[in-house]
Write a protein that holds these residues in place. Structure first.
Motif, PDB file in Angstrom:
ATOM      1  N   ASP A 266     -12.077  20.591 -25.626  1.00 45.55           N
ATOM      2  CA  ASP A 266     -12.795  21.869 -25.514  1.00 45.55           C
ATOM      3  C   ASP A 266     -12.005  22.920 -24.747  1.00 45.55           C
ATOM      4  O   ASP A 266     -12.414  24.078 -24.662  1.00 45.55           O
ATOM      5  N   ARG A 267     -10.840  22.553 -24.203  1.00 45.58           N
ATOM      6  CA  ARG A 267     -10.032  23.498 -23.439  1.00 45.58           C
ATOM      7  C   ARG A 267      -8.917  24.083 -24.317  1.00 45.58           C
ATOM      8  O   ARG A 267      -8.393  23.404 -25.200  1.00 45.58           O
ATOM      9  N   ASP A 268      -8.574  25.313 -24.021  1.00 40.82           N
ATOM     10  CA  ASP A 268      -7.468  25.965 -24.734  1.00 40.82           C
ATOM     11  C   ASP A 268      -6.170  25.685 -23.966  1.00 40.82           C
ATOM     12  O   ASP A 268      -5.890  26.308 -22.940  1.00 40.82           O
ATOM     13  N   TRP A 269      -5.383  24.734 -24.476  1.00 41.68           N
ATOM     14  CA  TRP A 269      -4.181  24.292 -23.795  1.00 41.68           C
ATOM     15  C   TRP A 269      -2.939  25.092 -24.199  1.00 41.68           C
ATOM     16  O   TRP A 269      -1.809  24.663 -23.941  1.00 41.68           O
ATOM     17  N   THR A 270      -3.154  26.256 -24.781  1.00 42.69           N
ATOM     18  CA  THR A 270      -2.024  27.100 -25.180  1.00 42.69           C
ATOM     19  C   THR A 270      -1.102  27.449 -24.012  1.00 42.69           C
ATOM     20  O   THR A 270       0.127  27.394 -24.152  1.00 42.69           O
ATOM     21  N   PRO A 271      -1.635  27.819 -22.820  1.00 45.75           N
ATOM     22  CA  PRO A 271      -0.736  28.129 -21.697  1.00 45.75           C
ATOM     23  C   PRO A 271       0.175  26.957 -21.339  1.00 45.75           C
ATOM     24  O   PRO A 271       1.353  27.150 -21.009  1.00 45.75           O
ATOM     25  N   ALA A 272      -0.379  25.741 -21.404  1.00 48.91           N
ATOM     26  CA  ALA A 272       0.432  24.560 -21.093  1.00 48.91           C
ATOM     27  C   ALA A 272       1.501  24.341 -22.155  1.00 48.91           C
ATOM     28  O   ALA A 272       2.666  24.079 -21.846  1.00 48.91           O
ATOM     29  N   ALA A 273       1.106  24.466 -23.427  1.00 46.26           N
ATOM     30  CA  ALA A 273       2.056  24.262 -24.529  1.00 46.26           C
ATOM     31  C   ALA A 273       3.184  25.286 -24.472  1.00 46.26           C
ATOM     32  O   ALA A 273       4.355  24.954 -24.674  1.00 46.26           O
ATOM     33  N   GLU A 328      -3.111  37.136 -13.080  1.00 44.96           N
ATOM     34  CA  GLU A 328      -3.749  36.810 -14.367  1.00 44.96           C
ATOM     35  C   GLU A 328      -3.488  35.357 -14.750  1.00 44.96           C
ATOM     36  O   GLU A 328      -4.407  34.637 -15.172  1.00 44.96           O
ATOM     37  N   CYS A 329      -2.221  34.899 -14.599  1.00 42.84           N
ATOM     38  CA  CYS A 329      -1.889  33.513 -14.936  1.00 42.84           C
ATOM     39  C   CYS A 329      -2.570  32.549 -13.974  1.00 42.84           C
ATOM     40  O   CYS A 329      -3.045  31.473 -14.378  1.00 42.84           O
ATOM     41  N   TYR A 330      -2.621  32.913 -12.722  1.00 43.76           N
ATOM     42  CA  TYR A 330      -3.260  32.056 -11.733  1.00 43.76           C
ATOM     43  C   TYR A 330      -4.729  31.848 -12.083  1.00 43.76           C
ATOM     44  O   TYR A 330      -5.239  30.723 -12.068  1.00 43.76           O
ATOM     45  N   THR A 331      -5.416  32.922 -12.405  1.00 44.80           N
ATOM     46  CA  THR A 331      -6.836  32.841 -12.755  1.00 44.80           C
ATOM     47  C   THR A 331      -7.037  32.003 -14.010  1.00 44.80           C
ATOM     48  O   THR A 331      -7.949  31.178 -14.098  1.00 44.80           O
ATOM     49  N   LEU A 332      -6.155  32.203 -15.001  1.00 45.17           N
ATOM     50  CA  LEU A 332      -6.251  31.468 -16.268  1.00 45.17           C
ATOM     51  C   LEU A 332      -6.048  29.970 -16.050  1.00 45.17           C
ATOM     52  O   LEU A 332      -6.835  29.149 -16.550  1.00 45.17           O
ATOM     53  N   LEU A 333      -5.018  29.589 -15.293  1.00 49.88           N
ATOM     54  CA  LEU A 333      -4.699  28.178 -15.084  1.00 49.88           C
ATOM     55  C   LEU A 333      -5.735  27.499 -14.196  1.00 49.88           C
ATOM     56  O   LEU A 333      -6.088  26.336 -14.428  1.00 49.88           O
ATOM     57  N   ARG A 334      -6.223  28.200 -13.207  1.00 50.88           N
ATOM     58  CA  ARG A 334      -7.255  27.619 -12.354  1.00 50.88           C
ATOM     59  C   ARG A 334      -8.514  27.330 -13.161  1.00 50.88           C
ATOM     60  O   ARG A 334      -9.147  26.280 -13.007  1.00 50.88           O
ATOM     61  N   GLY A 335      -8.866  28.253 -14.043  1.00 54.32           N
ATOM     62  CA  GLY A 335     -10.026  28.034 -14.895  1.00 54.32           C
ATOM     63  C   GLY A 335      -9.816  26.901 -15.882  1.00 54.32           C
ATOM     64  O   GLY A 335     -10.760  26.200 -16.262  1.00 54.32           O
ATOM     65  N   LEU A 336      -8.541  26.692 -16.282  1.00 54.75           N
ATOM     66  CA  LEU A 336      -8.223  25.643 -17.246  1.00 54.75           C
ATOM     67  C   LEU A 336      -8.499  24.251 -16.672  1.00 54.75           C
ATOM     68  O   LEU A 336      -8.977  23.354 -17.384  1.00 54.75           O
ATOM     69  N   ASP A 429       9.327  23.819 -31.346  1.00 50.39           N
ATOM     70  CA  ASP A 429       7.931  24.259 -31.454  1.00 50.39           C
ATOM     71  C   ASP A 429       7.181  23.562 -32.583  1.00 50.39           C
ATOM     72  O   ASP A 429       5.962  23.381 -32.509  1.00 50.39           O
ATOM     73  N   ASP A 430       7.902  23.168 -33.632  1.00 48.18           N
ATOM     74  CA  ASP A 430       7.231  22.548 -34.781  1.00 48.18           C
ATOM     75  C   ASP A 430       6.645  21.175 -34.445  1.00 48.18           C
ATOM     76  O   ASP A 430       5.807  20.656 -35.197  1.00 48.18           O
ATOM     77  N   LEU A 431       7.045  20.574 -33.323  1.00 45.14           N
ATOM     78  CA  LEU A 431       6.518  19.267 -32.931  1.00 45.14           C
ATOM     79  C   LEU A 431       5.243  19.379 -32.096  1.00 45.14           C
ATOM     80  O   LEU A 431       4.600  18.382 -31.799  1.00 45.14           O
ATOM     81  N   SER A 432       4.879  20.591 -31.733  1.00 46.94           N
ATOM     82  CA  SER A 432       3.673  20.790 -30.940  1.00 46.94           C
ATOM     83  C   SER A 432       2.435  20.679 -31.816  1.00 46.94           C
ATOM     84  O   SER A 432       2.428  21.098 -32.976  1.00 46.94           O
ATOM     85  N   ILE A 433       1.387  20.084 -31.269  1.00 46.70           N
ATOM     86  CA  ILE A 433       0.102  19.963 -31.998  1.00 46.70           C
ATOM     87  C   ILE A 433      -0.905  20.963 -31.462  1.00 46.70           C
ATOM     88  O   ILE A 433      -2.070  20.955 -31.895  1.00 46.70           O
ATOM     89  N   ILE A 434      -0.471  21.810 -30.529  1.00 46.11           N
ATOM     90  CA  ILE A 434      -1.363  22.847 -29.985  1.00 46.11           C
ATOM     91  C   ILE A 434      -0.968  24.171 -30.611  1.00 46.11           C
ATOM     92  O   ILE A 434       0.135  24.678 -30.389  1.00 46.11           O
ATOM     93  N   PRO A 435      -1.853  24.773 -31.413  1.00 46.42           N
ATOM     94  CA  PRO A 435      -1.500  26.043 -32.076  1.00 46.42           C
ATOM     95  C   PRO A 435      -1.347  27.173 -31.082  1.00 46.42           C
ATOM     96  O   PRO A 435      -2.071  27.259 -30.097  1.00 46.42           O
ATOM     97  N   ARG A 436      -0.368  28.045 -31.345  1.00 46.10           N
ATOM     98  CA  ARG A 436      -0.142  29.203 -30.485  1.00 46.10           C
ATOM     99  C   ARG A 436       0.085  30.417 -31.359  1.00 46.10           C
ATOM    100  O   ARG A 436       0.612  30.337 -32.474  1.00 46.10           O
ATOM    101  N   ASN A 437      -0.283  31.552 -30.803  1.00 46.13           N
ATOM    102  CA  ASN A 437      -0.084  32.812 -31.548  1.00 46.13           C
ATOM    103  C   ASN A 437       1.390  33.214 -31.504  1.00 46.13           C
ATOM    104  O   ASN A 437       2.066  33.041 -30.512  1.00 46.13           O
TER     105      ASN A 437
END
Length: 437
Positions: A266-273, A328-336, A429-437
């Motif tokens: 249920d989490r958006d792991w795009t920042p981690a990927a 902004e990144c701090y807030t995003l990652l803390r919420g993640l 990037d093609d080996l990642s299973i987390i979609p990114r924009n």
């Protein structure tokens, strides 16, 4: 008649052999103690043959001595200089063989170290904390082995494994009275470069095992001789033998993605990927992070532990991220990580997500050593796979990183360029299973 030129060359060759023989016998010493007297002696040994050669050459010229006589003189002198150290060395070896056969050597070493109770009392006074339950027994036997190697010198190093084994057996035999020891055996283990070596494994009555380090290389062995953990390292090292270090790092990233997506879908792991796969594109060293996009930003411990102790962004950013983490990144990652991590280093999510950071730090700390990096990447992969197995998550396929190969031309890795071995700067990037924009 041989010309004077060839005579000089032959004489110089003799003198070189004399110098090499003396240098080997003098410097091949286990004690590694070279005082001023020893240095002066070595210099004299190296200079005297040259003086003799120059002197005899001048005398031959002045008195017109024929070349045959000159060669006889030089051969005699060289024979004396070479025969002396050779006879001395051979005599020393014969003396040590006669005076210190295995059983006598073991008794001698035991007497030099003293009784085990006395040794234990002395070592206990020298340190207040014991790292192992049977640390004293291990150190006691190790000291006897050190004395044996020192006393036998070159003779011990030249002996075959069977010959060394006789000394080991004798030493263990005189130590049978140490309380608690029920037996011992040789054990094949892997050293820091995944090469097999032989150690002694001592067993105690309560089931405790202690290793005494012999560091004998073992070229011929079967995987079954290894411990379960070493066997797994050995097999994985063979599987990934020609995969670059970055290729192995990519495999760890694939394990992390599967863990995050499987347990927390249920989490958006795009920042981690994004931070993971940007790391593989760095053309130089893993340690060179992109400002504002460092891998350590996504390690839960870095964000949540400080947050839990009341450290807000204003303190965390300069203290941990060198002022490179935006609010902004701090807030995003803390919420993640909110609700799934408190930043405890022992947490499973922190253990697996933090693997690359620890690996990168250790590799950088050792200045990208080939052998150590090889071993550390294998151990990190095993840790990641163990966490996946524990949670019933399917591992990535090794073939997915098969394209990140290099041509290994030496097991010592001394003729391999660092960039080739590590394989910096790849787009995976093609080996990642987390979609990114």
């Amino acid at each position: 008649m041989i010309s004077w030129g060839w005579t000089i060359i032959i004489s110089l060759a003799w003198m070189l052999l004399v110098n090499m023989t003396f240098s080997f016998l003098v410097f091949h010493d286990d004690k590694k103690k070279y005082g001023l007297g020893m240095v002066v002696f070595c210099l004299m040994v190296m200079i005297i043959p040259v003086i003799i050669f120059v002197f005899t050459y001048i005398m031959c010229r002045i008195y017109e001595v024929n070349e045959t006589a000159y060669r006889v003189i030089m051969a005699t002198l060289s024979g004396i200089f070479i025969g002396g150290p050779v006879l001395y060395g051979a005599g020393t070896c014969v003396y040590r063989l006669i005076m210190f056969p295995p059983k006598r050597m073991a008794v001698y070493a035991r007497q030099k170290v003293g009784s085990f109770p006395g040794y234990k009392k002395k070592s206990a006074a020298a340190r207040s904390v014991y790292e192992e339950k049977h640390e004293d027994e291990q150190a006691y036997i190790t000291e006897q082995l050190r004395i044996t190697r020192e006393k036998l010198g070159i003779l011990y190093r030249m002996k075959s494994r069977r010959g060394k084994g006789r000394y080991i057996r004798a030493i263990m035999d005189v130590n049978k009275d140490i309380p608690g020891i029920t037996g011992w055996r040789y054990q094949t283990v892997l050293d820091g470069t995944a090469k097999a070596i032989v150690h002694i494994l001592i067993t105690f009555k309560e089931g405790e095992n202690v290793q005494v380090y012999l560091h004998w290389p073992k070229k011929s062995f079967t995987p079954e001789e290894l411990t379960e953990n070493d066997r797994r390292i050995f097999e994985l090292a063979k599987e990934l033998r020609n995969i670059t270090m970055t290729g192995r790092l990519i495999y760890i990233f694939m394990c992390i993605e599967r863990y995050l997506v499987s347990l927390y879908p249920d989490r958006d792991w795009t920042p981690a990927a994004t931070r993971m796969w940007n790391r593989t594109k760095e053309p130089g060293r893993w340690s060179e992070g992109i400002p504002g996009d460092l891998y350590r930003e996504i390690v839960p411990e870095r964000i949540m532990r400080f947050y839990r102790y009341g450290y807000g962004y204003e303190k965390l950013n300069p203290m941990v991220f060198d002022n490179k983490l935006s609010l902004e990144c701090y807030t995003l990652l803390r919420g993640l990580y909110e609700g799934i991590s408190e930043g405890d280093p022992e947490e499973e999510i922190n253990q697996i997500v933090g693997l690359p950071e620890k690996l990168i730090y250790q590799v950088n700390l050792r200045d990208y050593s080939f052998d150590l990096s090889d071993r550390m990447t294998i151990e990190s992969i095993i840790k990641a796979e163990d966490i996946l197995d524990k949670n019933g998550i399917e591992r990535p396929d090794y073939s997915s990183v098969g394209r990140f190969r290099y041509e290994r031309t030496s097991d010592e890795m001394k003729d391999i360029d660092r960039n080739t071995f590590f394989g910096f700067g790849v787009d995976a990037d093609d080996l990642s299973i987390i979609p990114r924009n």
